[in-house]
Design a protein around this motif. Structure first.
Motif, PDB file in Angstrom:
ATOM      1  N   GLY A  92       0.950  -1.226  -0.104  1.00  0.00           N
ATOM      2  CA  GLY A  92      -0.292  -0.096   0.037  1.00  0.00           C
ATOM      3  C   GLY A  92       0.815   1.274  -0.045  1.00  0.00           C
ATOM      4  O   GLY A  92       0.469   2.216  -0.608  1.00  0.00           O
ATOM      5  N   SER A  93       2.044   0.941   0.502  1.00  0.00           N
ATOM      6  CA  SER A  93       3.057   2.502   0.377  1.00  0.00           C
ATOM      7  C   SER A  93       3.723   2.273  -0.996  1.00  0.00           C
ATOM      8  O   SER A  93       3.740   1.384  -1.550  1.00  0.00           O
ATOM      9  CB  SER A  93       3.902   2.373   1.624  1.00  0.00           C
ATOM     10  OG  SER A  93       5.070   1.187   1.267  1.00  0.00           O
ATOM     11  N   ILE A  94       4.247   3.497  -1.321  1.00  0.00           N
ATOM     12  CA  ILE A  94       5.121   3.686  -2.389  1.00  0.00           C
ATOM     13  C   ILE A  94       6.061   2.747  -2.705  1.00  0.00           C
ATOM     14  O   ILE A  94       6.088   1.769  -3.644  1.00  0.00           O
ATOM     15  CB  ILE A  94       5.247   5.048  -2.783  1.00  0.00           C
ATOM     16  CG1 ILE A  94       4.286   5.824  -2.826  1.00  0.00           C
ATOM     17  CG2 ILE A  94       6.325   5.298  -3.978  1.00  0.00           C
ATOM     18  CD1 ILE A  94       4.574   7.282  -2.599  1.00  0.00           C
ATOM     19  N   ARG A  95       6.679   2.728  -1.638  1.00  0.00           N
ATOM     20  CA  ARG A  95       8.051   1.520  -1.706  1.00  0.00           C
ATOM     21  C   ARG A  95       7.457   0.168  -1.841  1.00  0.00           C
ATOM     22  O   ARG A  95       7.980  -0.854  -2.375  1.00  0.00           O
ATOM     23  CB  ARG A  95       9.023   1.756  -0.801  1.00  0.00           C
ATOM     24  CG  ARG A  95       9.717   3.076  -0.898  1.00  0.00           C
ATOM     25  CD  ARG A  95      10.579   3.372   0.367  1.00  0.00           C
ATOM     26  NE  ARG A  95      11.769   4.589   0.107  1.00  0.00           N
ATOM     27  CZ  ARG A  95      12.302   5.149   0.936  1.00  0.00           C
ATOM     28  NH1 ARG A  95      12.133   4.851   2.156  1.00  0.00           N
ATOM     29  NH2 ARG A  95      13.366   6.239   0.759  1.00  0.00           N
ATOM     30  N   GLY A  96       6.510  -0.172  -0.828  1.00  0.00           N
ATOM     31  CA  GLY A  96       5.933  -1.447  -0.542  1.00  0.00           C
ATOM     32  C   GLY A  96       5.134  -1.876  -1.839  1.00  0.00           C
ATOM     33  O   GLY A  96       5.311  -3.110  -2.294  1.00  0.00           O
ATOM     34  N   ASP A  97       4.552  -1.102  -2.662  1.00  0.00           N
ATOM     35  CA  ASP A  97       3.965  -1.518  -3.999  1.00  0.00           C
ATOM     36  C   ASP A  97       4.864  -1.454  -5.152  1.00  0.00           C
ATOM     37  O   ASP A  97       4.680  -2.160  -6.106  1.00  0.00           O
ATOM     38  CB  ASP A  97       2.770  -0.508  -4.196  1.00  0.00           C
ATOM     39  CG  ASP A  97       1.606  -0.672  -3.382  1.00  0.00           C
ATOM     40  OD1 ASP A  97       1.842  -1.437  -2.488  1.00  0.00           O
ATOM     41  OD2 ASP A  97       0.755   0.067  -3.276  1.00  0.00           O
ATOM     42  N   LEU A  98       5.922  -0.689  -5.182  1.00  0.00           N
ATOM     43  CA  LEU A  98       6.484  -0.314  -6.483  1.00  0.00           C
ATOM     44  C   LEU A  98       8.117  -0.717  -6.668  1.00  0.00           C
ATOM     45  O   LEU A  98       8.701  -0.488  -7.554  1.00  0.00           O
ATOM     46  CB  LEU A  98       6.652   1.300  -6.691  1.00  0.00           C
ATOM     47  CG  LEU A  98       5.215   1.815  -6.943  1.00  0.00           C
ATOM     48  CD1 LEU A  98       5.255   3.388  -6.956  1.00  0.00           C
ATOM     49  CD2 LEU A  98       4.225   1.291  -7.894  1.00  0.00           C
ATOM     50  N   ALA A  99       8.579  -1.296  -5.604  1.00  0.00           N
ATOM     51  CA  ALA A  99       9.968  -1.475  -5.521  1.00  0.00           C
ATOM     52  C   ALA A  99      10.562  -2.757  -4.566  1.00  0.00           C
ATOM     53  O   ALA A  99       9.680  -3.089  -3.791  1.00  0.00           O
ATOM     54  CB  ALA A  99      10.858  -0.227  -4.979  1.00  0.00           C
ATOM     55  N   MET A 100      11.667  -3.111  -4.754  1.00  0.00           N
ATOM     56  CA  MET A 100      12.268  -4.365  -4.224  1.00  0.00           C
ATOM     57  C   MET A 100      13.441  -4.108  -3.446  1.00  0.00           C
ATOM     58  O   MET A 100      14.112  -4.908  -2.585  1.00  0.00           O
ATOM     59  CB  MET A 100      12.399  -5.414  -5.217  1.00  0.00           C
ATOM     60  CG  MET A 100      11.298  -6.050  -5.596  1.00  0.00           C
ATOM     61  SD  MET A 100      10.476  -7.152  -4.188  1.00  0.00           S
ATOM     62  CE  MET A 100      11.423  -8.537  -4.007  1.00  0.00           C
TER      63      MET A 100
END
Ligand code: IDP
Ligand code: MG
Length: 171
Positions: free
Chosen positions: A116-124
């Protein structure tokens, strides 16, 4: 809306929603076409964009910005990454916005960041974690003035504030 209504409206929406924070869209997000998605997350939250520019990070600016990790073994790699493309620097304004934006971004290690967070949804990655966000009110003030001249920051009324904030939150 007549003039007196408009004046009252401006006083209501402008008074207390003034905290500002710095966000950088990092090179991995630029390469992956995530600029719009990231900006959209902040817009949908109800924050006000008051400054925005694309820029290359010079060595001195980067060292100052990352002074707290300049002695870490990963700093060289991070600097190279941050200079691999321009970044998008943004100043967002809102009530307790520094904390709100940190929560929206999620923790540093993106693959463990909350869904749900930007990093949580979009990055590894840890290093390539798509965004920077100021971590305290004090640092936000320093970072905003490091990246923006006062003239590059804009003041305007956002009519949606009437619906984003309750009356007592507008001051
Ligand atoms: P933050 O961006 O979540 O505030 P900081 O600890 O301030 O995290 O670190 C700044 C940036 O440095 C991180 O966003 C990340 O890009 C990078 N970084 C932090 N720790 C590491 C690491 O252990 N390895 C590689 N890069 C790191
Ligand atoms: Mg930090």
């Amino acid at each position: 809306m007549n003039l007196s209504h408009s004046k009252i409206f401006n006083q209501i929406i402008m008074s207390d929603v003034k905290e500002r924070t710095l966000v950088l869209i990092k090179p991995d997000a630029i390469q992956r076409g995530l600029m719009g998605e990231i900006i959209s997350r902040f817009e949908k939250k109800g924050l006000k964009l008051v400054g925005c520019k694309m820029m290359e990070l010079e060595e001195a600016l980067l060292r100052e910005h990352y002074a707290h990790i300049a002695d870490k073994p990963f700093f060289g790699g991070l600097a190279k990454f941050m200079q691999s493309t321009p970044v998008v620097a943004m100043c967002w304004e809102g009530l307790e916005v520094v904390n709100a934006v940190r929560l929206l971004c999620g923790i540093t290690k993106a693959r463990e960041a909350e869904a749900g967070s930007i990093r949580g949804d979009l990055a590894m990655s840890v290093a390539c974690n798509v965004v920077h966000a100021s971590d305290s009110i004090e640092n936000a003030e320093a970072e905003v003035s490091r990246f923006f001249k006062e003239d590059d920051l804009h003041s305007y009324d956002k009519s949606e504030y009437m619906h984003v904030y309750a009356e007592d939150e507008r001051g």
